[in-house]
Design an enzyme around this catalytic site. Sequence first.
Site: not given
Ligand code: RB5
Length: 157
Positions: A8, A65-67, A98, A133, A136
């Site tokens: 993103d 993405c961000g996280t 796994h 594995h 599962r």
């Molecule tokens: C964008 O602001 C952020 O929400 C996105 O990059 C991501 O971290 C979402 O999970």
Amino acid sequence: MRIAIGNDHVAIEMKKGIRAYLESKGIEMLDVGTDSPERFNYPISGYKVARLVAEGRADCGVLICGTGVGISLAANKVHGIRACVCSDPYTAKLSKQHNNTNIIAFGARVIGIETAKMIVDEWLNAAYEDGRHQVRVDMIREIEETQHLRAAEEDAQ
Ligand code: RB5
């Protein structure tokens, strides 16, 4: 090997860095992410990469993405996808050995580019161990395909 990559607007620089890193190893990259700083809804990239992998048009996928959370959640809604968010190389390696993950995800706001490279290297160099594995992984597929899990329902009786 052909790898699909998506991102993103938060993860443009990391996507470019990982893409260049993998291309330098001779890997063909299918980049379906954005290169624009305009807001870009991460499920679009998650879905596109997931479809490429699920349909066999890419061998595996990388999502950023961000996280790494939202984009992997979106990818996991596509049948046949096992996407995992990783912030460390050990989890990445074990997720392949796994869990037979076919997409790796991480967060550009969480880790740096060198850790991201290590994660991708460990993941790509690892092999699914199959054996114990598989039962599962088959259960995960059963939930996905039927919205039921016989083993859990029998266990509850
Ligand atoms: C964008 O602001 C952020 O929400 C996105 O990059 C991501 O971290 C979402 O999970």
